[in-house]
Design a protein around this motif. Structure first.
Motif, PDB file in Angstrom:
ATOM      1  N   GLY A   1       0.812  -1.212   0.000  1.00 10.44           N
ATOM      2  CA  GLY A   1       0.000   0.000   0.000  1.00 10.44           C
ATOM      3  C   GLY A   1       0.846   1.262   0.000  1.00 10.44           C
ATOM      4  N   LEU A   2       1.931   1.277   0.768  1.00  3.35           N
ATOM      5  CA  LEU A   2       2.816   2.439   0.778  1.00  3.35           C
ATOM      6  C   LEU A   2       3.447   2.644  -0.590  1.00  3.35           C
ATOM      7  CD1 LEU A   2       4.522   1.900   4.253  1.00  3.35           C
ATOM      8  CD2 LEU A   2       2.981   3.771   3.637  1.00  3.35           C
ATOM      9  N   ARG A   3       3.832   1.542  -1.229  1.00  6.84           N
ATOM     10  CA  ARG A   3       4.404   1.643  -2.584  1.00  6.84           C
ATOM     11  C   ARG A   3       3.375   2.233  -3.543  1.00  6.84           C
ATOM     12  NH1 ARG A   3       6.926  -3.543  -5.717  1.00  6.84           N
ATOM     13  NH2 ARG A   3       8.683  -3.122  -4.293  1.00  6.84           N
ATOM     14  N   ALA A   4       2.130   1.788  -3.448  1.00  7.69           N
ATOM     15  CA  ALA A   4       1.084   2.277  -4.347  1.00  7.69           C
ATOM     16  C   ALA A   4       0.828   3.770  -4.159  1.00  7.69           C
ATOM     17  CB  ALA A   4      -0.203   1.488  -4.123  1.00  7.69           C
ATOM     18  N   GLN A   5       1.043   4.255  -2.935  1.00  4.97           N
ATOM     19  CA  GLN A   5       0.845   5.675  -2.642  1.00  4.97           C
ATOM     20  C   GLN A   5       2.070   6.519  -2.962  1.00  4.97           C
ATOM     21  OE1 GLN A   5      -1.321   6.444   1.261  1.00  4.97           O
ATOM     22  NE2 GLN A   5      -0.905   4.248   1.455  1.00  4.97           N
ATOM     23  N   GLY A   6       3.125   5.896  -3.422  1.00  2.66           N
ATOM     24  CA  GLY A   6       4.337   6.628  -3.733  1.00  2.66           C
ATOM     25  C   GLY A   6       5.137   7.036  -2.516  1.00  2.66           C
ATOM     26  N   LEU A   7       4.883   6.367  -1.376  1.00  2.88           N
ATOM     27  CA  LEU A   7       5.613   6.657  -0.148  1.00  2.88           C
ATOM     28  C   LEU A   7       6.790   5.700  -0.051  1.00  2.88           C
ATOM     29  CD1 LEU A   7       2.572   7.168   2.268  1.00  2.88           C
ATOM     30  CD2 LEU A   7       4.044   8.933   1.300  1.00  2.88           C
ATOM     31  N   GLY A   8       7.956   6.155  -0.500  1.00  7.91           N
ATOM     32  CA  GLY A   8       9.106   5.273  -0.589  1.00  7.91           C
ATOM     33  C   GLY A   8      10.007   5.263   0.629  1.00  7.91           C
ATOM     34  N   ASP A   9       9.805   6.189   1.559  1.00  8.43           N
ATOM     35  CA  ASP A   9      10.689   6.268   2.723  1.00  8.43           C
ATOM     36  C   ASP A   9      10.266   5.393   3.904  1.00  8.43           C
ATOM     37  OD1 ASP A   9      12.507   7.970   1.517  1.00  8.43           O
ATOM     38  OD2 ASP A   9      11.439   9.769   2.150  1.00  8.43           O
ATOM     39  N   PRO A  10       8.966   5.335   4.253  1.00 12.50           N
ATOM     40  CA  PRO A  10       8.600   4.557   5.443  1.00 12.50           C
ATOM     41  C   PRO A  10       8.967   3.082   5.303  1.00 12.50           C
ATOM     42  CG  PRO A  10       6.789   5.980   4.782  1.00 12.50           C
ATOM     43  CD  PRO A  10       7.788   6.011   3.668  1.00 12.50           C
ATOM     44  N   ALA A  11       9.564   2.553   6.363  1.00 11.51           N
ATOM     45  CA  ALA A  11       9.863   1.123   6.425  1.00 11.51           C
ATOM     46  C   ALA A  11       8.740   0.417   7.179  1.00 11.51           C
ATOM     47  CB  ALA A  11      11.195   0.881   7.125  1.00 11.51           C
ATOM     48  N   VAL A  12       8.483  -0.812   6.800  1.00  9.33           N
ATOM     49  CA  VAL A  12       7.514  -1.651   7.503  1.00  9.33           C
ATOM     50  C   VAL A  12       8.279  -2.780   8.171  1.00  9.33           C
ATOM     51  CG1 VAL A  12       5.495  -3.133   7.301  1.00  9.33           C
ATOM     52  CG2 VAL A  12       5.690  -1.111   5.845  1.00  9.33           C
TER      53      VAL A  12
ATOM     54  N   PHE B   1       7.692  -9.753  -5.465  1.00 10.00           N
ATOM     55  CA  PHE B   1       7.367  -8.360  -5.773  1.00 10.00           C
ATOM     56  C   PHE B   1       8.451  -7.383  -5.306  1.00 10.00           C
ATOM     57  CE2 PHE B   1       3.398 -10.131  -6.871  1.00 10.00           C
ATOM     58  CZ  PHE B   1       2.703  -9.187  -7.624  1.00 10.00           C
ATOM     59  N   GLY B   2       9.531  -7.899  -4.754  1.00 13.95           N
ATOM     60  CA  GLY B   2      10.647  -7.032  -4.381  1.00 13.95           C
ATOM     61  C   GLY B   2      10.275  -5.934  -3.418  1.00 13.95           C
ATOM     62  N   LEU B   3       9.536  -6.257  -2.364  1.00 17.08           N
ATOM     63  CA  LEU B   3       9.091  -5.246  -1.402  1.00 17.08           C
ATOM     64  C   LEU B   3      10.241  -4.877  -0.467  1.00 17.08           C
ATOM     65  CD1 LEU B   3       5.520  -6.602  -0.518  1.00 17.08           C
ATOM     66  CD2 LEU B   3       6.154  -4.829  -2.172  1.00 17.08           C
ATOM     67  N   ASP B   4      11.124  -4.007  -0.949  1.00 16.28           N
ATOM     68  CA  ASP B   4      12.360  -3.737  -0.223  1.00 16.28           C
ATOM     69  C   ASP B   4      12.184  -2.833   0.988  1.00 16.28           C
ATOM     70  OD1 ASP B   4      11.845  -1.447  -1.663  1.00 16.28           O
ATOM     71  OD2 ASP B   4      13.774  -1.403  -2.709  1.00 16.28           O
ATOM     72  N   ARG B   5      10.995  -2.310   1.247  1.00 14.90           N
ATOM     73  CA  ARG B   5      10.749  -1.548   2.471  1.00 14.90           C
ATOM     74  C   ARG B   5      10.152  -2.436   3.560  1.00 14.90           C
ATOM     75  NH1 ARG B   5      13.966   1.372   3.313  1.00 14.90           N
ATOM     76  NH2 ARG B   5      12.788   2.815   4.643  1.00 14.90           N
ATOM     77  N   LEU B   6      10.036  -3.727   3.262  1.00 12.40           N
ATOM     78  CA  LEU B   6       9.494  -4.689   4.216  1.00 12.40           C
ATOM     79  C   LEU B   6      10.625  -5.396   4.948  1.00 12.40           C
ATOM     80  CD1 LEU B   6       7.117  -6.359   5.393  1.00 12.40           C
ATOM     81  CD2 LEU B   6       7.379  -7.895   3.434  1.00 12.40           C
ATOM     82  N   HIS B   7      10.493  -5.480   6.287  1.00 14.31           N
ATOM     83  CA  HIS B   7      11.490  -6.139   7.125  1.00 14.31           C
ATOM     84  C   HIS B   7      10.780  -7.095   8.079  1.00 14.31           C
ATOM     85  CE1 HIS B   7      12.959  -2.174   5.960  1.00 14.31           C
ATOM     86  NE2 HIS B   7      14.186  -2.650   6.019  1.00 14.31           N
TER      87      HIS B   7
END
Length: 232
Positions: free
Chosen positions: A128-139, A163-169
């Motif tokens: 959802g963050l990716r879809a909103q163009g929010l690239g900084d917040p980490a999950v 899907f390469g969700l690189d903001r996911l930890h």
């Protein structure tokens, strides 16, 4: 003159946890997460009591919702909770339930306790963050090794890697609770699906910090924190 209160540090966490008494504490589940949670909130997560509603905040999801005493203690130490509420843990009219309630706990992103829910929700949050163009917040999502007895987690691991969700930890607490072990270890399961994955000592703060902050461009990140076995 107004002064900023000095918040408790790591050394005070056992004392904060000791304020929480009563039945169904799930002590092993709580103590297994203490160091990993502290390092995450103290040195990595970009969220404070003042930014819990900020769109640019990092998100932390506690999937391992059984025995949340360590979580409550860390939140109190970081100013999200008033330490005075800790002795009410588990009481009928207390906000501190045996499983966290996101409507009652400042900073809690999800209500948790049902095994296998947190990682799929975290995947959705990152997407959802990716879809909103929010690239900084980490999950970030903290899960227990026993949660991998649930098929929903395996599907989430496969999807996130593809899907390469690189903001996911994913932070996995391994206290040897799982019914079914994985050949090669938990980290190998993530790596097979395209994640960046590492296993560290879950009591070593510097090792945890280094693993949390390692670069992983284009791939989600999994940190497996090994601690003493649950029944040791």
């Amino acid at each position: 003159m107004t002064t900023t209160p000095i918040l408790p540090g790591y050394a005070e966490l056992p004392g904060l946890m000791a304020l929480m008494t009563g039945d169904e504490k799930h002590d092993p589940a709580a103590t297994s997460t203490l160091d990993a949670l502290w390092v995450l909130y103290d040195r990595v997560l970009r969220v404070t009591p003042d930014t819990v509603d900020d769109q640019e905040r990092d998100r932390f999801l506690l999937s391992k919702g059984h025995g949340p005493m360590a979580y409550y203690a860390v939140l109190a130490a970081k100013g999200f909770l008033d330490p005075a509420v800790l002795p009410s843990f588990g009481a009928y009219d207390s906000p501190l339930g045996h499983h966290p309630d996101r409507l009652l706990i400042p900073g809690a992103e999800i209500s948790s306790g049902s095994l296998g829910h947190g990682l799929p929700i975290a995947v959705g949050a990152a997407l959802g963050l990716r879809a909103q163009g929010l690239g900084d917040p980490a999950v970030w999502v903290l899960i227990g090794d026993a949660e991998f007895d649930e098929g929903s987690n395996h599907e989430a691991v496969a999807f996130a890697g593809a899907f390469g969700l690189d903001r996911l930890h994913a932070l996995v607490i391994d206290n040897s609770s799982a019914t079914h072990g994985w050949q090669g270890g938990i980290a190998a399961r993530f790596a097979a699906e395209g994640w960046s994955a590492e296993t560290v000592d879950g009591r070593d703060h510097e090792a945890l910090y280094a693993a949390y902050t390692a670069r992983h461009p284009g791939r989600p990140r999994a940190v497996v924190a090994r601690v003493e076995p649950k029944n040791s």
